[in-house]
Structures are given as structure tokens and as C-alpha cells.
Design an enzyme around this catalytic site. Structure first.
Site, PDB file in Angstrom:
ATOM      1  N   HIS A 279       3.612  25.562  75.145  1.00  0.00           N
ATOM      2  CA  HIS A 279       3.801  24.251  74.667  1.00  0.00           C
ATOM      3  C   HIS A 279       3.999  23.163  75.970  1.00  0.00           C
ATOM      4  CE1 HIS A 279       8.221  23.938  74.272  1.00  0.00           C
ATOM      5  NE2 HIS A 279       8.214  25.467  73.927  1.00  0.00           N
TER       6      HIS A 279
ATOM      7  N   ASP B 297       5.225  20.138  75.408  1.00  0.00           N
ATOM      8  CA  ASP B 297       6.146  19.006  74.869  1.00  0.00           C
ATOM      9  C   ASP B 297       7.550  19.532  75.261  1.00  0.00           C
ATOM     10  OD1 ASP B 297       6.121  21.026  72.674  1.00  0.00           O
ATOM     11  OD2 ASP B 297       7.029  19.640  71.358  1.00  0.00           O
TER      12      ASP B 297
ATOM     13  N   ASP C  48      11.690  25.774  79.328  1.00  0.00           N
ATOM     14  CA  ASP C  48      11.120  25.507  77.700  1.00  0.00           C
ATOM     15  C   ASP C  48      10.413  24.329  77.795  1.00  0.00           C
ATOM     16  OD1 ASP C  48      10.833  25.617  74.993  1.00  0.00           O
ATOM     17  OD2 ASP C  48      13.110  24.611  74.711  1.00  0.00           O
TER      18      ASP C  48
ATOM     19  N   GLU D 282       5.914  21.989  69.652  1.00  0.00           N
ATOM     20  CA  GLU D 282       6.647  23.022  69.180  1.00  0.00           C
ATOM     21  C   GLU D 282       8.144  22.573  69.092  1.00  0.00           C
ATOM     22  OE1 GLU D 282       9.270  26.615  69.900  1.00  0.00           O
ATOM     23  OE2 GLU D 282       9.484  24.503  70.626  1.00  0.00           O
ATOM     24  N   GLU D 283       8.467  21.565  69.822  1.00  0.00           N
ATOM     25  CA  GLU D 283       9.939  20.846  69.672  1.00  0.00           C
ATOM     26  C   GLU D 283       9.848  20.085  68.352  1.00  0.00           C
ATOM     27  OE1 GLU D 283      11.949  22.207  71.351  1.00  0.00           O
ATOM     28  OE2 GLU D 283      11.059  22.721  73.277  1.00  0.00           O
TER      29      GLU D 283
ATOM     30  N   ASP E 105       8.305  32.167  75.674  1.00  0.00           N
ATOM     31  CA  ASP E 105       9.263  30.890  75.367  1.00  0.00           C
ATOM     32  C   ASP E 105      10.568  31.436  74.967  1.00  0.00           C
ATOM     33  OD1 ASP E 105       9.614  28.348  75.071  1.00  0.00           O
ATOM     34  OD2 ASP E 105       8.894  28.345  72.875  1.00  0.00           O
TER      35      ASP E 105
ATOM     36  N   HIS F 140      17.289  22.805  75.790  1.00  0.00           N
ATOM     37  CA  HIS F 140      17.479  21.753  74.794  1.00  0.00           C
ATOM     38  C   HIS F 140      18.883  20.878  75.086  1.00  0.00           C
ATOM     39  CE1 HIS F 140      15.244  23.515  71.068  1.00  0.00           C
ATOM     40  NE2 HIS F 140      14.826  23.899  72.138  1.00  0.00           N
TER      41      HIS F 140
END
Lengths: 453, 453
Positions: free
Chosen positions: B85, B87, B118, B151-152, B178, B425
């Protein structure tokens, strides 16, 4: 002139005086009304003096004062101690009052004002009865008044006051009119109240909320532990399963059960009123018996983890519950808290830390229903209302009743003249004057009965 | 020139290009970044074209687009579908970043930026491996890319996208990077994820909170009912006691248990880290087995009644709980919800009304550990890192993995190159370049192994 005619003659003067008393906004909870509290105490002291009472005093406490007065000139006769309170509840929401709360108004033979029934109107009757009997030289017993100003804020200073003035307050019976009739035309003598004790249970697991995917299965969930712990406190019929919880409980007497049964409470109607699918509780007792004369353990609150919208996949770090018990004679609040703490220690599942905090306590109370002073009250009611009074208990707690009974070692006659729909603590509080008139009679008959003991 | 030397030669160019990709603030959750999302998709499409991929397309969804590309010129060889991903997560709190999140900075052989690990850094490696292999005419298999931009935010449109593009995406294995290594120097292939389902239970008793003195004993307390109901859902060891809950659970294979055991997780250390008095869960399984391969039922939240200071003597009108289950193959979320609802209906105590609301669902997933494609990934790791990779499962849920596996009927090789302390994150996200370098090798070895199948 007999006392009955006297009351009829004086009725309009009495009501004018009661209105004066009701005009004083003596709200104990609000500091803005401190001066009004003093005014009400002074008004009351004046009123006692006018009625003929001696040794009238405004006695200080750490909070609002107690008004005292006595008439003890029948040394061979019993003494009745009269308890009441001159403070009232706040009046919000003001816009729901049909007439202003401190501008008493009589409509439909009811007097509307804050304090009309709770408790100015009821305590005022005692003063007028004594005034009437003294003015006709016919008060057949001795009386003492102890009127406090903090009942609506939980009587924080009264137990200490009673303790310090045991001699001054000594008597043969406490008369208290701060409760209600069973229903219109049917008086009630409340002879028992439940006690109270409370605690909070705090269970702690991991040092922060955990991702239930990464850790779910590895550690105890504090909510699961709490649920398992709390589930050990009742059986499936709602009976409390704390070891020893019922050991000191005095069983209901057959005559009490019969008396309760005769009150004819409709369980169907109660169910409808509360909106529950069925009533529920300890096997072998009616709902009335369970609320008046059996102890309970209630979880009043529970919380832990996530309560927002949708889901949050956590194992919470903590879970909590608040518990209070309603107690009946001879359960001791301290002893019950000990039993619960022991139970918590024994039944907390592994994997969590446990903490307990204790709260409020009040002992249960019951007056012996066959005591001559209680029977005297019953006879007086019968004479004034023409029907036998009901003997009732209450599920709630009024700790000061128990304090008076215990500290002064006297029975307590709870002789209510209010009606349950008279908006105690709510807008449009009122007092039905039928019960004002019959109350004056009941109280004077009660004194007469007492003089024969 | 062999591929190893090629990577060494091109390293500084690769890192400059990765920095370009990381400079695009493609935060899918924030509508302000819609334009940045398009920029990132276009950058990625350009990058795929430059690498030599064909049929590169930016395919719309109801949300952010999917970037597709393919190279299918070895028709006799297997096809690897690469998922990733473009994003990234939001960057708050900004003040905790040592260097700005969208100004990539290399310190200590680590590249710092939002998305570094990530997932931009990891997906970027696949592109560069293919670029290297195509430029040396040595790509031994076929590849397809499916890089999403949501994805997020939970991949709300990906399942539908895969369903609609089954033909386009058909392949022999899905490769997905991931996740993380087991620890520095020790790679891991994650071959299983737990599924998820959730519900809320609402119990209602009386139509408003009741005074526990006046009604305590007469009616069911909804908190008591909830506690009793929830307590029937686990045994004292934490095993779920919902009828049929474990019926579809695939038992752990001996070889899996042995492999987990060889990872040498210290339960003592886990206990210390989480701050619990002891670990807790289903008998007969290690903590790792319980979190990776056994299902759970967790109460994530519970609430009802009073939670303020002191006591409030009420019987609350309501009590509520939120529950989620982590599922393992072959538990079906819908079927498990059915079982729980049946259990709730059967075990809710009398005296309350009960309601249930269902929430999120995701199926569990497990790839057959002995599948040749998974073994190909293992051999590649061994060759690049010099040690056997661990075969791990995860307690969490990544629903899209299961969707790909199910809709395309292919195994999924989750080949993580991140490290668990790389601040996914969080502020100061980074990617260790040791694993960038070894990742390039691992991926090219993986393609080589795949070509031998």
C-alpha cells in the site's frame, strides 16, 4: 371546650402561622440561604415559646443549629421527644411550580409550598397541639423538641449532637412525622428501616489497555475477572451468597408477614409500573417482604474498557464495580463489609490485582411493634382516622432514626401524615389539609394514650 | 554482473528514489491529502513503468485508486502477485518527530520518515528487484502488482476490487511485505492470522433507575443479570464455554507447536512487560499458542449505572457489554455470532429485556506451511539472512489477506522486513537499511526459488 373544637376554632390562625413559616426559604444545601436558615430557627424558637414551652434554645452544631424546647411539668408521666426538621430542599426547576415555592397557596384543601409536607407542615402540627393543650391546661405528659436544620443534606452533625446531649434529650419515645400515610385515609406506622453499607471493587490487569489480537488469550481480562467475581455474589434466584451474610438477619415474624400481606400490594401492578418483564428476587418472600425486611447486595455501577460506538478490540487495563447493601436487623454494616472483603479476596480470579474501598454506613433499625408506645400511636391513629393503621417498614435508610434509637435507647414512632403523591423534593410540593386536621387530633390522642402508660 | 553486485552499485540511486516516494504525504485518512494520494499513485505507476512493467494502470475504486502493473513473459513459470500500500498513517503528534515526517533522513543506517517501513519502503524493494532483474534480462517468473491506497483506513474497497478483478489478479502466490522480522537478524514468515467478529449486548430492566432502598430486592438488577450472563461464557481457566465455539477449530499441528516452542518466548518476560501478576488462559497451551492459534472471546467494554465519586444507591435501568472474538481456521464469523446469540438467549437471567447488535467481521486465515511457495520464501530468507526463518502466526486480524487467499484461491507468503521497534503508526517511523539490503536479496532469491517450482 374540648380539643377538637379548639382546633376548629383556631384553624385559620394556624394556617396563617404555617404560611409564615413556609415563607422562609430555609434551603440548607445552598450557602446563599444561610441567613434564611437562622431566620427559620428563630421563627421556630419563638413559636415554641409562644406555645408555652420552656428552656427554648437555639443550639449550635458544626453546621445549621438545632432548635430545642421542653415542657416537663408532669414528672410522673412519660416524656415524648419530637424530632423534625426546619430545612427544605432546593426548588429547581422553578418554572414547573404553579405558584411560587415560598408563597404558600391553599387550593382544593391543600397547602402548596416548599416544605409544606416535608417537614415544616408536619412539625408545625406538634407545636400547635402543645399550644392548644397547654392553653387549656390539659397537656397530660412531658415533651421535648429537637428540630434540626440539616436533614435535607444528610444530617451530618446530628449523631454527634445527640451523643453530646443524651441527658437533655432523654425520653421514653421518639415521635417523628416525616413519612407518609399508606394511602389516603389509611394511616401507617413505619417501624423499620434498612441500613446501608457500600464499597467499590477495583481490578487491575495489564499496565495499559492491550491489543486483543496481540495479547488476547495470554492474559486475564479484568472485565472477565470482575464478572466472574460478581457472579459469585448471588445465586440464580437473587439470594446473596456471601458467606455469613444472613447470619444476623432477624427472621420476619409470622404476624409481620400477615400484616404485610393484608396490605394487598399488587405485584402485577408494581411490575407494570416499573416496566420490567417480571419481578425478581429471593425465593419464598413477597416483593414487599424483600424490599422492607430482607437484606440486599446491589451492584449500583460497573465500568471498564470501551463504551463508545462500534468496537474497540482491547483487553482493558482495569474494571470496576460499586456495591451497596441494604441491611436489616441485626446486620452490622462493618461486619458485612468484612464478609464481603473476605469474599472478594477468596473469589477474585487469578491474573489481576484487586483493591477495595469502603463507603457509607448506616445501621438498620426496627422498633418492637408491640411496644406500648408504638401501640399508643396506633390507638391514636385509629381514633382520629377511624381505621386501624398499617404497620409498615421501609426499604430505604434514615440513619438518624437508628442513631436516636440506639443512643437514647428508646423506641421510635414514625407517624407520617404526608401522602406519597405530595411531591416531596419536587415542584408543587403540598400538604393535604385533611391530614393536617386529622394529624392535630392524632397527635393529641397520642399524648393522651401515652399518659395512660 | 550478478544481482548482488547490481544492488550494491545502485544503492544510492535507490535510496534517493525511495526518499522521493516518502516525501509525498499520502495520508489516506485525511481528505486534505486527497491530491497527495493521487500524486503517490502516479509516482508509483511511473516507477513501475520505469522498472519495465507492462499494462500499468491506476484503477479507480470508490475511494483511493489501486495501482496495477504486470510482467507476464515467462508463460511456463509461476506468477507472483505482490500486494502493498502507498498510503500512510497520520503524523500527529508532530512535535515528537526528530526530523519532519515527510523529509526523509538517514541516520545510523536507518531511514526515518512516515511510511519508511509501513509500507512504502517495503513495497519499493519489490519494484527495484524487478527493475534489476529485467535490466539484466533475468526475471525468472511472472509478476503482478496490486498496490492499494486505503490500507491504513481498513481497506474498505479492496475486497470488492479483488472480486471484480479476479482474472486480472490471478496468480500462484500472493507476496506481502507489511509485517516484521521475528527480531533483528531472524526473519519470520507469518502464515496465519486470526479472524474477528463482534457484538454488543444490551440488557434493560426497569424503565428508569430505581431507588435501591425502595425497590432493592423486588426486581432484577440489569448489572446482576449481565454479570451472570457473561460469567457463563468462560470457565475458570478462561476457556470459552459457548456451545459449539471450538467445533470448527483446526487443532495445532505438532510441528507448529514445536516451531512455536523453538522461538523461545519468555513468559516470565511477557508477564513483567505487561505488569500482570501472572499470565492466564486456556489450559494446555502456551501464551504464544493461545494468542496465535487459539480463538478468544473478550469483553472489550462493560458499563451500567453509577461510576462517579462515592455511592449512588440505585438499581440501574440498563447494563451493556461489548464483545469481540478472535477466530482461527475454520471458524466462520457469522456462525460464531449465531452461537453467541443462541447462548445469550438461553442464559440471560429472568427479569430483564435483552438486545444484541452485531459488529465487524473478518475470517481467520492460515496458509499451509508446507506449500511449495511458502517453502520457497523460507529458502530465500535462509539464503539472504543465513538463518532459518521462523514460522509465525499473528493474533491480530488483516482481513484483506484472507480476502485475497479466498477469492483468488492462492497461498499468501507474508514476508516481513520491518522490525517491531520501528515505530509503525508512531512518531519517528523508520526502516533499518540492513533489512532493505537483505530484503532486495531475499526477494530476488524468492523469485529464483519460485522459478524452480
Amino acid at each position: 371546650m374540648n380539643v377538637e373544637s379548639f382546633f376548629v376554632n383556631q384553624r385559620s390562625r394556624y394556617l396563617e402561622e404555617l404560611k409564615e413559616f413556609l415563607r422562609i426559604p430555609s434551603i440548607s444545601a445552598l450557602t446563599d440561604h444561610k441567613e434564611d436558615m437562622n431566620t427559620a430557627a428563630e421563627w421556630l424558637a419563638e413559636s415554641l415559646k409562644t406555645a408555652g414551652l420552656k428552656n427554648v434554645q437555639i443550639l449550635p452544631t458544626k453546621g445549621h443549629s438545632v432548635v430545642y424546647g421542653e415542657w416537663l411539668e408532669n414528672p410522673s408521666k412519660p416524656t415524648v421527644l419530637i424530632y423534625g426538621h426546619y430545612d427544605v430542599q432546593p426548588v429547581d426547576p422553578l418554572n414547573l411550580w404553579q405558584t411560587p415555592p415560598f408563597e404558600p397557596d391553599i387550593r382544593d384543601n391543600k397547602i402548596y409550598a416548599r416544605g409544606a409536607t416535608d417537614d415544616k407542615g408536619q412539625v408545625f402540627m406538634y407545636i400547635k397541639v402543645i399550644e392548644a393543650l397547654l392553653s387549656t391546661n390539659s397537656l397530660p405528659i412531658n415533651v421535648k423538641f429537637c428540630i434540626e436544620g440539616e436533614e435535607e443534606i444528610g444530617s451530618p452533625n446530628l449523631e454527634e449532637f445527640v451523643e453530646q446531649h443524651k441527658e437533655l434529650l432523654s425520653a421514653d419515645v421518639l415521635a417523628l412525622s416525616d413519612t407518609t400515610l399508606l394511602e389516603k385515609g389509611k394511616p401507617a406506622i413505619c417501624y423499620g428501616l434498612r441500613g446501608l453499607c457500600g464499597l467499590q471493587i477495583d481490578l487491575t490487569g495489564p499496565n495499559s489497555d492491550l491489543h486483543s489480537g496481540l495479547y488476547g488469550g495470554a492474559v486475564q481480562n479484568p472485565i472477565h475477572a470482575l464478572v466472574e467475581l460478581l457472579s459469585t455474589m448471588h445465586d440464580s434466584q437473587g439470594k446473596v451468597t456471601i458467606d455469613g451474610f444472613y447470619d444476623q438477619v432477624q427472621p420476619l415474624l409470622d404476624e409481620e408477614r400477615q400484616a404485610f400481606n393484608e396490605l394487598g400490594q399488587s405485584e402485577e401492578q408494581l411490575k407494570e409500573q416499573l416496566g420490567v418483564p417480571e419481578l425478581f428476587g429471593e425465593n419464598g418472600y413477597s416483593a414487599l417482604e424483600r424490599t422492607w425486611a430482607r437484606p440486599t447486595l446491589e451492584v449500583n455501577g460497573i465500568w471498564g474498557g470501551f463504551s463508545g460506538e462500534g468496537t474497540k478490540t482491547i483487553i482493558p487495563a482495569e474494571a470496576h464495580a460499586k456495591i451497596t447493601c441494604r441491611l436489616v436487623p441485626d446486620q452490622e454494616p462493618e461486619a458485612i463489609l468484612e464478609l464481603i472483603e473476605k469474599h472478594v479476596t477468596k473469589h477474585t480470579p487469578p491474573g489481576v490485582w484487586v483493591g477495595v474501598t469502603r463507603f457509607d454506613k448506616g445501621r438498620p433499625f426496627v422498633s418492637p411493634i408491640n411496644h406500648p408506645t408504638i401501640q399508643a400511636a396506633a390507638k391514636a391513629y385509629k381514633k382520629a382516622y377511624g381505621v386501624e393503621p398499617a404497620f409498615t417498614r421501609m426499604g430505604g435508610s434514615i440513619p438518624i432514626v437508628e442513631s436516636f434509637g440506639r443512643l437514647l435507647s428508646i423506641p421510635v414512632a414514625m407517624m407520617g401524615f404526608g401522602l406519597s403523591d405530595e411531591n416531596f423534593h419536587a415542584p408543587n410540593e403540598h400538604f393535604h389539609l385533611e391530614n393536617f386536621d386529622k394529624g392535630l387530633l392524632t397527635i393529641s390522642y397520642f399524648f393522651e394514650e401515652m399518659s395512660n402508660l
